[in-house]
Design a protein around this motif. Structure first.
Motif, PDB file in Angstrom:
ATOM      1  N   GLN A 384      32.122   2.236  35.208  1.00 43.38           N
ATOM      2  CA  GLN A 384      32.404   2.903  36.479  1.00 43.38           C
ATOM      3  C   GLN A 384      33.269   4.138  36.276  1.00 43.38           C
ATOM      4  O   GLN A 384      33.028   5.187  36.878  1.00 43.38           O
ATOM      5  CB  GLN A 384      33.081   1.929  37.461  1.00 43.38           C
ATOM      6  N   GLU A 385      34.274   4.037  35.408  1.00 41.82           N
ATOM      7  CA  GLU A 385      35.123   5.193  35.129  1.00 41.82           C
ATOM      8  C   GLU A 385      34.341   6.285  34.407  1.00 41.82           C
ATOM      9  O   GLU A 385      34.522   7.478  34.678  1.00 41.82           O
ATOM     10  CB  GLU A 385      36.337   4.767  34.294  1.00 41.82           C
ATOM     11  N   LEU A 386      33.469   5.881  33.489  1.00 44.19           N
ATOM     12  CA  LEU A 386      32.636   6.861  32.785  1.00 44.19           C
ATOM     13  C   LEU A 386      31.701   7.570  33.756  1.00 44.19           C
ATOM     14  O   LEU A 386      31.509   8.797  33.666  1.00 44.19           O
ATOM     15  CB  LEU A 386      31.832   6.169  31.681  1.00 44.19           C
ATOM     16  N   ASP A 387      31.118   6.818  34.687  1.00 39.17           N
ATOM     17  CA  ASP A 387      30.239   7.419  35.693  1.00 39.17           C
ATOM     18  C   ASP A 387      30.993   8.440  36.535  1.00 39.17           C
ATOM     19  O   ASP A 387      30.455   9.501  36.887  1.00 39.17           O
ATOM     20  CB  ASP A 387      29.638   6.343  36.599  1.00 39.17           C
ATOM     21  N   SER A 388      32.241   8.134  36.872  1.00 38.53           N
ATOM     22  CA  SER A 388      33.051   9.057  37.666  1.00 38.53           C
ATOM     23  C   SER A 388      33.342  10.333  36.884  1.00 38.53           C
ATOM     24  O   SER A 388      33.280  11.440  37.440  1.00 38.53           O
ATOM     25  CB  SER A 388      34.371   8.389  38.076  1.00 38.53           C
ATOM     26  N   LEU A 389      33.653  10.191  35.607  1.00 40.84           N
ATOM     27  CA  LEU A 389      33.890  11.375  34.767  1.00 40.84           C
ATOM     28  C   LEU A 389      32.638  12.241  34.690  1.00 40.84           C
ATOM     29  O   LEU A 389      32.720  13.481  34.751  1.00 40.84           O
ATOM     30  CB  LEU A 389      34.302  10.933  33.361  1.00 40.84           C
ATOM     31  N   ILE A 390      31.481  11.604  34.556  1.00 41.80           N
ATOM     32  CA  ILE A 390      30.223  12.359  34.461  1.00 41.80           C
ATOM     33  C   ILE A 390      29.940  13.076  35.764  1.00 41.80           C
ATOM     34  O   ILE A 390      29.514  14.243  35.773  1.00 41.80           O
ATOM     35  CB  ILE A 390      29.068  11.413  34.076  1.00 41.80           C
ATOM     36  N   TRP A 391      30.176  12.405  36.896  1.00 49.66           N
ATOM     37  CA  TRP A 391      29.925  13.061  38.181  1.00 49.66           C
ATOM     38  C   TRP A 391      30.864  14.253  38.391  1.00 49.66           C
ATOM     39  O   TRP A 391      30.439  15.344  38.754  1.00 49.66           O
ATOM     40  CB  TRP A 391      30.075  12.073  39.328  1.00 49.66           C
ATOM     41  N   ASP A 392      32.158  14.034  38.149  1.00 54.59           N
ATOM     42  CA  ASP A 392      33.157  15.073  38.420  1.00 54.59           C
ATOM     43  C   ASP A 392      32.992  16.296  37.524  1.00 54.59           C
ATOM     44  O   ASP A 392      33.218  17.429  37.966  1.00 54.59           O
ATOM     45  CB  ASP A 392      34.570  14.511  38.225  1.00 54.59           C
ATOM     46  N   ASN A 393      32.612  16.058  36.281  1.00 55.97           N
ATOM     47  CA  ASN A 393      32.615  17.145  35.311  1.00 55.97           C
ATOM     48  C   ASN A 393      31.239  17.697  34.968  1.00 55.97           C
ATOM     49  O   ASN A 393      31.138  18.787  34.408  1.00 55.97           O
ATOM     50  CB  ASN A 393      33.296  16.675  34.017  1.00 55.97           C
ATOM     51  N   LEU A 394      30.175  16.942  35.318  1.00 56.62           N
ATOM     52  CA  LEU A 394      28.830  17.395  34.966  1.00 56.62           C
ATOM     53  C   LEU A 394      27.890  17.461  36.166  1.00 56.62           C
ATOM     54  O   LEU A 394      27.465  18.543  36.569  1.00 56.62           O
ATOM     55  CB  LEU A 394      28.219  16.479  33.895  1.00 56.62           C
ATOM     56  N   THR A 395      27.608  16.307  36.765  1.00 55.72           N
ATOM     57  CA  THR A 395      26.579  16.260  37.798  1.00 55.72           C
ATOM     58  C   THR A 395      26.943  17.099  39.013  1.00 55.72           C
ATOM     59  O   THR A 395      26.137  17.921  39.479  1.00 55.72           O
ATOM     60  CB  THR A 395      26.306  14.809  38.230  1.00 55.72           C
ATOM     61  N   GLY A 396      28.141  16.889  39.557  1.00 61.07           N
ATOM     62  CA  GLY A 396      28.567  17.656  40.722  1.00 61.07           C
ATOM     63  C   GLY A 396      28.554  19.154  40.477  1.00 61.07           C
ATOM     64  O   GLY A 396      27.928  19.913  41.232  1.00 61.07           O
ATOM     65  N   PRO A 397      29.240  19.621  39.425  1.00 57.67           N
ATOM     66  CA  PRO A 397      29.215  21.058  39.122  1.00 57.67           C
ATOM     67  C   PRO A 397      27.816  21.604  38.842  1.00 57.67           C
ATOM     68  O   PRO A 397      27.510  22.740  39.193  1.00 57.67           O
ATOM     69  CB  PRO A 397      30.110  21.165  37.881  1.00 57.67           C
ATOM     70  N   LEU A 398      26.957  20.790  38.206  1.00 58.46           N
ATOM     71  CA  LEU A 398      25.595  21.240  37.918  1.00 58.46           C
ATOM     72  C   LEU A 398      24.826  21.474  39.214  1.00 58.46           C
ATOM     73  O   LEU A 398      24.106  22.468  39.359  1.00 58.46           O
ATOM     74  CB  LEU A 398      24.873  20.201  37.058  1.00 58.46           C
ATOM     75  N   ILE A 399      24.990  20.568  40.177  1.00 65.55           N
ATOM     76  CA  ILE A 399      24.318  20.717  41.468  1.00 65.55           C
ATOM     77  C   ILE A 399      24.811  21.976  42.184  1.00 65.55           C
ATOM     78  O   ILE A 399      24.024  22.716  42.784  1.00 65.55           O
ATOM     79  CB  ILE A 399      24.565  19.479  42.346  1.00 65.55           C
ATOM     80  N   GLN A 400      26.106  22.224  42.110  1.00 66.99           N
ATOM     81  CA  GLN A 400      26.703  23.378  42.791  1.00 66.99           C
ATOM     82  C   GLN A 400      26.503  24.688  42.029  1.00 66.99           C
ATOM     83  O   GLN A 400      26.770  25.765  42.562  1.00 66.99           O
ATOM     84  CB  GLN A 400      28.208  23.136  42.996  1.00 66.99           C
ATOM     85  N   GLY A 401      26.041  24.599  40.793  1.00 64.83           N
ATOM     86  CA  GLY A 401      25.856  25.804  39.984  1.00 64.83           C
ATOM     87  C   GLY A 401      27.151  26.341  39.419  1.00 64.83           C
ATOM     88  O   GLY A 401      27.262  27.531  39.114  1.00 64.83           O
ATOM     89  N   ASN A 402      28.141  25.473  39.271  1.00 68.26           N
ATOM     90  CA  ASN A 402      29.453  25.890  38.773  1.00 68.26           C
ATOM     91  C   ASN A 402      29.554  25.674  37.265  1.00 68.26           C
ATOM     92  O   ASN A 402      30.142  24.707  36.793  1.00 68.26           O
ATOM     93  CB  ASN A 402      30.564  25.111  39.485  1.00 68.26           C
ATOM     94  N   GLY A 403      28.934  26.556  36.507  1.00 69.04           N
ATOM     95  CA  GLY A 403      28.968  26.460  35.054  1.00 69.04           C
ATOM     96  C   GLY A 403      27.576  26.313  34.479  1.00 69.04           C
ATOM     97  O   GLY A 403      26.660  25.819  35.133  1.00 69.04           O
ATOM     98  N   THR A 404      27.425  26.747  33.230  1.00 71.85           N
ATOM     99  CA  THR A 404      26.139  26.602  32.559  1.00 71.85           C
ATOM    100  C   THR A 404      25.985  25.169  32.063  1.00 71.85           C
ATOM    101  O   THR A 404      26.984  24.464  31.850  1.00 71.85           O
ATOM    102  CB  THR A 404      26.025  27.552  31.361  1.00 71.85           C
ATOM    103  N   PRO A 405      24.765  24.712  31.856  1.00 67.95           N
ATOM    104  CA  PRO A 405      24.571  23.358  31.326  1.00 67.95           C
ATOM    105  C   PRO A 405      25.309  23.124  30.012  1.00 67.95           C
ATOM    106  O   PRO A 405      25.893  22.057  29.811  1.00 67.95           O
ATOM    107  CB  PRO A 405      23.054  23.275  31.143  1.00 67.95           C
ATOM    108  N   GLU A 406      25.316  24.113  29.141  1.00 64.58           N
ATOM    109  CA  GLU A 406      26.001  23.941  27.855  1.00 64.58           C
ATOM    110  C   GLU A 406      27.505  23.795  28.052  1.00 64.58           C
ATOM    111  O   GLU A 406      28.135  22.910  27.445  1.00 64.58           O
ATOM    112  CB  GLU A 406      25.711  25.126  26.936  1.00 64.58           C
ATOM    113  N   GLU A 407      28.095  24.641  28.894  1.00 65.66           N
ATOM    114  CA  GLU A 407      29.532  24.556  29.156  1.00 65.66           C
ATOM    115  C   GLU A 407      29.899  23.205  29.742  1.00 65.66           C
ATOM    116  O   GLU A 407      30.861  22.559  29.316  1.00 65.66           O
ATOM    117  CB  GLU A 407      29.952  25.664  30.128  1.00 65.66           C
ATOM    118  N   LEU A 408      29.129  22.770  30.734  1.00 66.21           N
ATOM    119  CA  LEU A 408      29.430  21.515  31.412  1.00 66.21           C
ATOM    120  C   LEU A 408      29.240  20.319  30.478  1.00 66.21           C
ATOM    121  O   LEU A 408      30.030  19.367  30.512  1.00 66.21           O
ATOM    122  CB  LEU A 408      28.545  21.361  32.647  1.00 66.21           C
ATOM    123  N   ALA A 409      28.192  20.359  29.661  1.00 65.10           N
ATOM    124  CA  ALA A 409      27.920  19.253  28.742  1.00 65.10           C
ATOM    125  C   ALA A 409      29.037  19.110  27.716  1.00 65.10           C
ATOM    126  O   ALA A 409      29.501  17.997  27.430  1.00 65.10           O
ATOM    127  CB  ALA A 409      26.583  19.463  28.050  1.00 65.10           C
TER     128      ALA A 409
END
Length: 424
Positions: A384-409
């Motif tokens: 659950q904590e890992l899922d939250s980290l992935i959402w906050d730092n990858l999925t959410g920003p990716l949806i909003q277009g806040n950062g390139t895929p490489e940067e976010l990954a």
């Protein structure tokens, strides 16, 4: 995953730690040792709405009719399932057997909440573990031990509106499609149908669903290996994220986030405004009134991949009669296999339409083809904590277009490694 869902997941994780630390050695459940000739009561907790609960009760009644040494008592929990389950565990009144979705198995098993059924299953002449698809069975394990039996395995497939394809003169999707073909057709289906200067029909829709795992794994990447190594920043994983990013932000074939929020993700497909939708195998998207819908497999990248939603029936470690509880768990699980699709066993793959006659042939074929490569979550006691980290730092920003895929990954992979190292 919404913010409030992340908070709830963290709350559950903290509560589970409290429950484990504070629970006494008193046995839970109501599986009291039976007097001679008396059946043991096995309490069974399950989620589901009124209609599903009644169907499950009928199934419980059928199992009870043939059981010689137990009687299952269904405890329906239609709302706040995990909150109520945790409360029962903390009060030493845990059900003897209960539903657990795949992401929770490691958390519960690592805190000694679940009964290890490895020896029971290995010595059970009436159980064929080899009949299970590998992936569902994997999600019921933690370490080298088996803690449950999967009762459902739902691969994500691609539903499509045939009328929209017919009107555009485009052949229906099939299992030869790759991401390039998918993107091309999604753009062709995106239109202003009433010439008012605004798009009102789209080829695809996404807002965090379907999971990014689909694109990442289809390009040979992943979030974690089966051994728990973080590989989100691998070239293959980044390539998958780049494809998803292009679909969301470059192709113009997906509604704006505000439109999806106002009208609903699946609801836009059901209303005939979206041409293609990734949904679970048991979804009702292929039986919508006044809408002709078929299904096929998810497009491929360098390999075949799709997400798999999996759940198991598990047992409480504190059940009073583990031998009998295991028998009830096994019998109940096998009965559910003949009620719910998709059963996670190979022997019933050809009976999917018999179990659920409302499923069109195309959906059944898509399910069958997807099952061997459909993957669930990797499984970690801190999932659950890992899922939250992935959402906050990858999925959410990716949806909003806040950062390139490489940067976010790369940023997310670093945070995941740090978190795992601090919790070993």
């Amino acid at each position: 995953m919404k913010t409030n869902q992340k908070i709830v997941s963290l709350f559950f994780a903290l509560l589970l730690l409290f429950v484990t630390a504070c629970s006494s050695n008193n046995s839970s459940g109501s599986g009291d040792a039976a007097s001679e000739g008396e059946k043991v009561t096995i309490k069974f907790a399950a989620w589901g709405g009124p209609e599903e609960t009644q169907e499950l009760q009928d199934l419980v009644d059928q199992v009870n009719e043939t059981a010689s040494n137990y009687k299952i008592e269904l405890i329906p929990i239609p709302n706040d399932y995990y909150t109520k389950l945790q409360t029962m565990i903390s009060g030493n009144t845990a059900p003897d057997i209960f539903y657990l979705s795949q992401e929770w198995v490691p958390s519960y098993a690592s805190k000694n909440v679940l009964l290890d059924i490895t020896e029971y299953a290995n010595n059970d002449a009436g159980l064929d573990l080899g009949d299970y698809y590998d992936e569902p069975l994997r999600t019921s394990t933690y370490g080298d031990s088996l803690y449950g039996l999967p009762w459902i395995s739902q691969p994500v497939v691609m539903y499509y509106n045939t009328a929209m394809f017919d009107e555009a003169g485009i052949p229906y999707p099939d299992n030869t499609w790759d991401w390039d073909k998918f993107r091309e057709i999604a753009k062709e289906l995106t239109k202003d149908t009433n010439d008012d200067g605004r798009l009102d029909q789209w080829g695809f829709t996404a807002n965090g669903w379907p999971p990014a795992d689909i694109w990442v794994k289809s390009m040979g990447g992943g979030f974690f290996t089966e051994d728990g190594e973080v590989v989100l920043d691998s070239p293959e994983s980044i390539k998958g994220l780049e494809i998803l990013h292009a679909i969301l932000h470059e192709d113009g074939s997906v509604p704006q986030a505000s439109t999806i929020e106002q009208q609903g993700l699946a609801e836009m497909f059901k209303a005939g405004r979206v041409g293609m939708f990734f949904g679970g195998a048991s979804d009702d998207l292929d039986r919508i009134e006044n809408l002709k819908v078929e299904a096929t497999v998810v497009p491929q990248g360098t390999e075949r991949a799709t997400f798999n939603w999996i759940a198991s029936v598990v047992a409480s470690a504190k059940t009073k009669n583990p031998d009998i509880t295991y028998e009830a768990l096994r019998d109940m699980t096998e009965a559910i296999h003949n009620w719910k699709i998709v059963p996670p066993v190979k022997s019933l793959t050809d009976k999917i339409q018999e179990i659920e006659p409302r499923k069109p042939d195309s959906t059944v074929e898509a399910i069958k083809e997807s099952m061997p490569y459909a993957k669930g979550v990797t499984g970690h006691e801190k999932q659950q904590e890992l899922d939250s980290l992935i959402w906050d730092n990858l999925t959410g920003p990716l949806i909003q277009g806040n950062g390139t895929p490489e940067e976010l990954a790369k940023k997310t992979a670093e945070k995941l490694r740090e978190f795992i190292a601090n919790n070993e």
